[in-house]
Design an enzyme around this catalytic site. Structure first.
Site, PDB file in Angstrom:
ATOM      1  N   ASP A 125       0.404  -1.786  -0.123  1.00  0.00           N
ATOM      2  CA  ASP A 125      -0.356   0.019   0.318  1.00  0.00           C
ATOM      3  C   ASP A 125       0.602   1.176   0.055  1.00  0.00           C
ATOM      4  O   ASP A 125       1.919   1.438   0.646  1.00  0.00           O
ATOM      5  CB  ASP A 125      -0.450   0.004   1.507  1.00  0.00           C
ATOM      6  CG  ASP A 125      -2.345   0.192   0.997  1.00  0.00           C
ATOM      7  OD1 ASP A 125      -3.004   0.019  -0.114  1.00  0.00           O
ATOM      8  OD2 ASP A 125      -2.736  -0.626   2.044  1.00  0.00           O
ATOM      9  N   GLU A 177     -14.140  -0.985  -2.901  1.00  0.00           N
ATOM     10  CA  GLU A 177     -14.259  -1.260  -1.575  1.00  0.00           C
ATOM     11  C   GLU A 177     -15.433  -0.416  -0.890  1.00  0.00           C
ATOM     12  O   GLU A 177     -16.062   0.386  -2.180  1.00  0.00           O
ATOM     13  CB  GLU A 177     -13.058  -0.910  -0.182  1.00  0.00           C
ATOM     14  CG  GLU A 177     -13.719  -1.206   0.709  1.00  0.00           C
ATOM     15  CD  GLU A 177     -12.097  -0.344   2.088  1.00  0.00           C
ATOM     16  OE1 GLU A 177     -12.570  -0.811   2.749  1.00  0.00           O
ATOM     17  OE2 GLU A 177     -10.826  -0.395   1.517  1.00  0.00           O
ATOM     18  N   GLU A 182      -5.248   5.060  -3.934  1.00  0.00           N
ATOM     19  CA  GLU A 182      -6.030   4.824  -4.012  1.00  0.00           C
ATOM     20  C   GLU A 182      -6.970   6.201  -4.750  1.00  0.00           C
ATOM     21  O   GLU A 182      -5.974   6.866  -4.599  1.00  0.00           O
ATOM     22  CB  GLU A 182      -6.600   5.606  -2.527  1.00  0.00           C
ATOM     23  CG  GLU A 182      -6.844   4.243  -1.291  1.00  0.00           C
ATOM     24  CD  GLU A 182      -6.552   4.369   0.375  1.00  0.00           C
ATOM     25  OE1 GLU A 182      -7.660   5.844  -0.185  1.00  0.00           O
ATOM     26  OE2 GLU A 182      -6.807   3.341   1.506  1.00  0.00           O
TER      27      GLU A 182
END
Length: 263
Positions: free
Chosen positions: A83, A181, A114
């Protein structure tokens, strides 16, 4: 040794057997997960599960490098994604500089970014410079403060179309897969069908190309909060506490160490 998972194998999973992804933060658990998981995600979720923070935002690149190296050491045959923490990809230049550090200082196979269409230029900049990227759309944990909490996406048609646009933009930018998500299940299914790369869900129903869970949630080790989408496959916290309580009792009674455990 198990054969190393590759990007080609991940891409070929589209429309076939769902991919299994799980978070890992150290060599010990990475080794335990190696046989069952296709992909290990060194998630910035470690900031909450193990650092006791209220969100992921204060995770640093140094933390992620440390934990990624540990995971890679414990599970050398796994496909490992690191990440990119909050603040490390605010510009194309920063994103590339920090992703290069991940690739130079760890054996990670890819990084995760993201964001949807708004981050497509950054994803493209990374992939065009030799960095493998996993996207992440839908509910974005790194945006929790700006959005005022964790909010499920895809509740109306406009949101659904926006998510499809995000997925297509991330695919076009060169990502080899993406996480989706906190999205309504029917919408996540539509998103997965709109692109040719695997879409791995977390809280996004069963119509996608794989699933990911935070291991401390699914093993029942994290007691503070359990999201609706988490199934606990083990009552880990109770098992650990009971074992430690038994150890403590034996120590206090001088039952441990017994003759069997002394030189």
């Amino acid at each position: 040794m198990m054969k190393k998972m590759t990007i080609s194998k991940i891409l070929n999973a589209k429309g076939n057997t769902p991919l299994v992804m799980i978070t890992a933060y150290d060599a010990l658990f990475a080794k335990l997960f190696e046989q069952s998981a296709d992909i290990l995600l060194v998630g910035d979720s470690l900031n909450m599960s193990f650092a006791g923070k209220s969100d992921t935002l204060s995770a640093t690149l140094e933390q992620m490098l440390y934990h990624t190296n540990a995971v890679c050491s414990g599970s050398p045959s796994s496909f490992v994604i690191c990440d990119m923490p909050f603040g490390t990809y605010m510009s194309k230049e920063d994103a590339l500089s920090n992703a290069v550090k991940v690739f130079q200082q760890t054996p990670a196979d890819a990084v995760k970014i993201e964001g949807g269409a708004d981050k497509a230029d950054i994803v493209r900049h990374l992939t065009s410079n030799g960095i493998a990227v996993c996207g992440h759309i839908g509910l974005l944990p790194q945006s929790v403060r700006s959005e005022g909490g964790y909010k499920v996406k895809g509740k109306d048609e406009a949101s659904a179309l926006s998510l499809i646009e995000d997925a297509k933009a991330i695919e076009a930018a060169g990502a080899f897969c993406m996480v989706i998500e906190g999205v309504k299940a029917d919408v996540a299914t539509r998103v997965a069908a709109s692109v040719s790369i695997p879409v791995i869900g977390i809280g996004a129903g069963n119509g996608v190309d794989g699933q990911v869970l935070v291991f401390s949630d699914m093993l029942g080790l994290f007691e503070e909060f359990t999201p609706k989408f988490v199934k606990k496959y083990l009552d880990g916290a109770t098992l650990v506490k009971d074992a430690v309580a038994t150890y403590a009792e034996e120590v206090k009674k001088r039952d441990f160490p017994s003759e069997k455990y002394i030189y």
